[in-house]
Write an enzyme that holds these catalytic residues in place. Structure first.
Site, PDB file in Angstrom:
ATOM      1  N   GLU A 130       0.747  -1.130   0.083  1.00  7.52           N
ATOM      2  CA  GLU A 130      -0.061  -0.020  -0.071  1.00  7.52           C
ATOM      3  C   GLU A 130       0.870   1.389  -0.042  1.00  7.52           C
ATOM      4  OE1 GLU A 130      -2.753   0.448   3.510  1.00  7.52           O
ATOM      5  OE2 GLU A 130      -3.952   2.037   2.256  1.00  7.52           O
ATOM      6  N   ALA A 271       1.503   0.117  10.763  1.00  7.93           N
ATOM      7  CA  ALA A 271       1.535  -1.570  10.374  1.00  7.93           C
ATOM      8  C   ALA A 271       0.423  -1.444   9.164  1.00  7.93           C
ATOM      9  CB  ALA A 271       0.648  -2.144  11.619  1.00  7.93           C
ATOM     10  N   MET A 272       0.300  -2.707   8.612  1.00 11.99           N
ATOM     11  CA  MET A 272      -0.232  -2.892   7.576  1.00 11.99           C
ATOM     12  C   MET A 272      -1.262  -4.077   7.283  1.00 11.99           C
ATOM     13  SD  MET A 272      -0.886  -1.803   4.447  1.00 11.99           S
ATOM     14  CE  MET A 272      -2.038  -2.585   3.558  1.00 11.99           C
ATOM     15  N   HIS A 306      -6.553  -2.454  15.122  1.00 13.24           N
ATOM     16  CA  HIS A 306      -7.120  -1.649  13.790  1.00 13.24           C
ATOM     17  C   HIS A 306      -6.844  -2.749  12.608  1.00 13.24           C
ATOM     18  CE1 HIS A 306      -6.849   2.228  11.273  1.00 13.24           C
ATOM     19  NE2 HIS A 306      -5.931   1.463  10.465  1.00 13.24           N
ATOM     20  N   GLU A 307      -5.571  -3.185  12.408  1.00 15.79           N
ATOM     21  CA  GLU A 307      -5.153  -3.953  11.409  1.00 15.79           C
ATOM     22  C   GLU A 307      -6.081  -5.118  11.234  1.00 15.79           C
ATOM     23  OE1 GLU A 307      -3.370  -2.430   9.328  1.00 15.79           O
ATOM     24  OE2 GLU A 307      -2.395  -0.808  10.969  1.00 15.79           O
ATOM     25  N   HIS A 310      -9.561  -4.296   9.762  1.00 14.74           N
ATOM     26  CA  HIS A 310      -9.353  -3.936   8.240  1.00 14.74           C
ATOM     27  C   HIS A 310      -9.874  -5.142   7.566  1.00 14.74           C
ATOM     28  CE1 HIS A 310      -7.869  -0.011   7.339  1.00 14.74           C
ATOM     29  NE2 HIS A 310      -6.869  -0.063   8.156  1.00 14.74           N
ATOM     30  N   GLU A 329     -10.091   3.894   6.164  1.00 15.86           N
ATOM     31  CA  GLU A 329      -9.327   4.175   7.271  1.00 15.86           C
ATOM     32  C   GLU A 329     -10.134   4.974   8.162  1.00 15.86           C
ATOM     33  OE1 GLU A 329      -6.820   2.798   7.948  1.00 15.86           O
ATOM     34  OE2 GLU A 329      -5.812   2.341   5.914  1.00 15.86           O
TER      35      GLU A 329
END
Ligand code: TRP
Ligand code: ZN
Length: 886
Positions: A130, A271-272, A306-307, A310, A329
């Site tokens: 990303e 983070a992703m 959060h991750e 997603h 987001e």
């Protein structure tokens, strides 16, 4: 070769120019053979014309500095010289039927310093795709609306990379020739390429298992660099809590057999959320009581959640294009904030969120980098991962839920998940679900996404003792922002209460409530430019408590007297507004003192405020974490923001220091008593209650040291030497760092010696020194850039030292002679040659330069212009500098 490659698409990119892709990629087969300098990537794409695209259009794949060695279309060899450049592969006349394209490229992960695409972190291989990093691995339609099923074969040296991970489920693994092995991963969920990930390395790991609500077993793993896996247990617990919470609150289950997290030490962002294989900056995974503070633990819990969240908000349903970034987001931040609120204290969590919003989003919205939550144009998408998109984006969801209520909110979310699962969609698609579930027209509400700037909400109240009515006049105004001179009114929920002179809540009674939510919950809507609210049966002159829980992200202007504020501090039933009233009281005083100091006068003190604070401190047992938030006065940046123009950071610093010194003296005995009463020899636990007690104790210590630096240093030194947990140790070091005495250097040295081998702790050591508010700090920071443990190649290091100086040392960065600006600009230019994303982030610290007093403004402009004059700026840095100066 220059790191700055010509983009494949025309820039700037505009939302209005969106067109569906001309081709679709149904499946991708990747075969990646890892090697430090010569990784071989073979990609086989199953393509077909998109019925929604232009028939007969050329196929143009994005590349990012690629080195192709072979290409085949349906097994026919293509002439590379004819079809490929490093940044693009073009098939002029592709077949009007399904076809395959196979391309082999060679990559050098060791040379990848941008940390985008496939790169090395420590001894491991990892990826970050990303927003547009996949094109640095393979030619592709690198856009989020092209969804494909990925199969990834990874081959590597067995000794170098015993662990081989990618998205989805492991389908096969085995030997691959002398000393080599392979693994094949298949992700059955179609996804855009920005969610692709691959990891290879000699990693340690911890494992657990999660059983979903419907009984599916999921193997959980967290991978770290060697010997760091013992520090991942808190992250694992957080993950399990997050998985449970998403089932319980949103009815969302995990959808693969495996969920892996890998923590790496070189990472541009936090983070992703790669599908089934999240990759983290290790500061958001690794924690033990001796190395991580309470704040670190809270961040880990929040970022892991959060991750994970997603997976549904971002991965199962993704963005049509990058203008829709807040679709995933803003919503996911809102979800992680609510998760953390449920794990900890709701009020304290809300205060922390609002502090962060005001510290970063409000200044962004008030300066030259202001942009819509959904931007309409960008030069460089990496520069739009901003607090406006994330934090203001989350506030919009929170307002939406406040306006339509719990049931319609969750009905709308369910509709969204059912209707758009597996698709790449827009904000309009998302909001339409809530229009449907609530039966409301949300057209005007939508303006929050398309209009930049923070609205100012003005409220004026008047009481009629004869009629026993209270009339509240509300109005709103938003100042122009770059490119948006005329602003329209926004729809905002205003959660209201009235407090009587006796400190009791007064019921809100209206003749004709505009909505049931007004009558029931005191949630009033301001939709137009102004509105009058008349409340009946009000027995005596009330004090309004507006924007409870901070129900809208606006600047509130309300004419409360100091007595009104004191009443709210003592009696408001909304804890957020009790805190807010104390902040408002202190901010007003500090703004007056700043002005006095600039006029050569003495700053103010307020015994009334000190007494109010004293009463809260005496009463702190109820909620120490909350009391700590009140004891922590508004920051220099808070004060600067409220002053708004002609800002003199030195005067602000002096005013704040003087007030804290006076408070520390005035409240000395009470602070000391609380400090001592909260001293505990219980073993460390990161839970909210224990961390709240530490927060208050350390807030008291900090005020004590402001009141009497000598005595404060002694207490701090004792705490520094005695305690084993990082929260208390670092708080003591912070206090000592503010005292210019030999103890300070001794404490810094001993801290470094104790933790020299631990990068995350050494980062704290860099930060504490970079934020010392004294003129010698710039020299110290320069010296630290030469320290053997500093490196521009590691983003955490850069943020810890240079980022902290630029963003958390207002008198140092804004030194009147411009030396702070020049230093940060010089560092950003140096960094730009290797890591443009991080360079551009550093320079966002200039976002409020126009608000400074004239001398500093000129110095900041000069530093920006020096950068603008360079020829070889990356697109990232050029975009930020250009917009900052425009
Ligand atoms: N999507 C990530 C998040 O959860 C953000 C992110 C991680 C990112 N790495 C990045 C964005 C690199 C741009 C570039 O918020
Ligand atoms: Zn995110």
């Amino acid at each position: 070769m220059s790191a700055h490659l010509e983009p494949a698409h025309a820039h700037p990119v505009r939302l209005a120019d969106y067109r569906p892709a001309d081709y679709l990629i149904d499946a991708v087969d990747l075969d990646i053979s890892l090697d430090r300098q010569a990784t071989r990537v073979i990609s086989r794409l199953s393509l077909r014309p998109n019925p929604k695209g232009a028939a007969g259009a050329p196929l143009i794949l994005d590349g990012g500095g690629l080195n192709p060695v072979r290409a085949l279309l349906d097994n026919e060899t293509l002439d590379l010289a004819e079809v490929a450049t490093p940044d693009r592969l073009t098939i002029a006349n592709p077949p009007a039927r399904p076809f395959t394209l196979e391309v082999e490229t060679l990559l050098d992960p060791s040379a990848n310093t941008q940390l985008e695409g496939l790169y090395r972190s420590g001894s491991a291989y990892c990826t970050q795709c990303e927003a547009e990093g996949f094109r640095r691995i393979a030619f592709y339609l690198d856009r989020p609306d092209v969804l494909s099923v990925f199969t990834t074969r990874i081959e590597a040296d067995k000794a170098e990379a015993p662990v081989l991970l990618s998205n989805g489920n492991l389908v096969e693994s085995g030997e691959a020739g002398p000393g080599r092995h392979y693994a094949i991963w298949r992700d059955p969920h179609p996804k855009p390429c920005y969610l692709f990930a691959l990891v290879g390395g000699d990693l340690d790991s911890i494992h657990d298992e999660f059983t979903t609500a419907s009984g599916r077993k999921v193997a959980l793993g967290i991978y770290t660099e060697k010997n760091k896996h013992h520090r991942a247990h808190y992250a694992m617990e957080s993950l399990i809590h997050a998985m449970r919470w998403d089932e319980f609150v949103y009815g969302r289950e995990y959808d693969l057999d495996v969920f892996n997290i890998v923590a790496v030490s070189d990472f541009n962002m936090g983070a992703m959320e790669n599908k089934g294989l999240n990759i983290f900056n290790d500061k958001y995974i690794l924690a033990r009581s001796e190395t991580a503070t309470d704040a670190d633990f809270a961040n880990i819990e929040g970022v892991v959640a959060h991750e994970y969240f997603h997976n549904w908000t971002g991965n199962r349903i993704t963005c049509r294009d990058w203008f829709q970034l807040c679709l995933k987001e803003g919503l996911t931040v809102y979800r992680d904030q609510e998760f953390s609120a449920d794990q900890r204290s709701r009020a304290v969590g809300r205060i922390a969120n609002v502090r962060a919003l005001r510290a970063s989003q409000f200044p962004e919205d008030a300066g030259p980098l202001a942009h819509n939550v959904r931007p309409e144009v960008y030069n460089e998408i990496n520069n739009f991962y901003t607090s406006t998109v994330y934090e203001k984006g989350a506030e919009i969801i929170r307002m939406l839920r406040c306006l339509i209520g719990h049931d319609a909110y969750h009905a709308g979310m369910d509709l969204y998940f059912n209707r758009f699962d597996g698709q790449a969609v827009t904000i309009e698609d998302f909001i339409s679900c809530f229009a449907e579930s609530s039966g409301r027209d949300l057209t005007d509400f939508f303006r929050w996404y398309t209009q930049a700037g923070t609205p100012k909400l003005s409220a004026r109240g008047s009481y009629d003792p004869a009629a026993k009515t209270y009339t509240l006049d509300l109005s709103q105004e938003t100042k122009p922002t770059p490119g948006q001179p005329d602003k329209k009114p926004l729809v905002m929920p205003i959660r209201l209460g009235l407090i009587g002179a006796d400190g009791k809540e007064i019921p809100l009674i209206q003749d004709n409530p505009a909505s049931p939510r007004e009558a029931k919950f005191g949630i009033f809507e301001l939709a137009g430019q102004s509105r009058r609210i008349v409340l009946n049966n009000v027995p005596s002159k009330p004090v309004p408590s507006l924007l409870r829980r901070f129900s809208a992200p606006v600047i509130l202007d309300v004419d409360l007297t100091e007595d009104d504020l004191l009443l709210l501090i003592a009696h408001d039933t909304d804890p957020f507004n009790r805190w807010q009233a104390a902040q408002t009281f202190a901010t007003r005083l500090l703004i007056r003192s700043t002005k006095l100091i600039r006029e050569g006068e003495m700053p103010e003190f307020s015994e009334t405020f000190a007494e109010a604070l004293g009463a809260l401190i005496d009463d702190c047992d109820a909620d120490p974490a909350f009391t700590a938030e009140i004891v922590n006065l508004p920051s220099e940046a808070d004060i600067a923001r409220d002053i708004g123009s002609d800002v003199d950071p030195d005067a602000i610093q002096m005013a704040r220091d003087a007030f804290r010194a006076d408070l520390g003296k005035y409240l000395w005995h009470r602070l000391l008593a609380v400090y001592e009463s909260l001293t505990s020899d219980a073993p460390y636990s990161p839970d909210a209650v224990s961390s709240g007690r530490r927060a208050l104790r350390n807030a008291c210590l900090s005020l004590l040291a402001a009141g009497d630096p000598g005595a404060g240093a002694e207490i701090a030194m004792r705490q520094f030497q005695l305690v084993a947990n990082m929260t208390d140790q670092f708080a003591a070091l912070k206090v000592l760092s503010l005292i210019s005495a030999p103890e300070r250097e001794r404490a810094l040295d001993s801290f470094f010696r104790a933790h020299a081998s631990d990068a995350l702790v050494v980062n704290k050591w860099f930060t504490v020194q970079a934020t010392i508010p004294e003129p010698q700090t710039l020299e110290r920071v320069r010296r630290l850039t030469k320290n053997h443990s500093f490196s521009l190649a590691n983003p955490n290091r850069v943020y810890a030292l240079i980022g902290a100086f630029a963003n958390a040392n207002p008198t140092g960065f804004n030194a009147a002679d411009g030396a702070g600006y020049r230093f940060v600009a010089e560092m950003a230019l140096k960094l730009d040659a290797t890591n443009p994303q991080v360079a551009a982030r550093l320079i966002s610290s200039f976002r409020s330069w126009r608000n400074l007093e004239a001398g500093r403004r000129a110095q900041a402009r000069a530093a920006l212009e020096t950068m603008a004059a360079k020829e070889n700026l990356s697109p990232d840095l050029r975009d930020i500098v250009g917009r900052a100066l425009a």
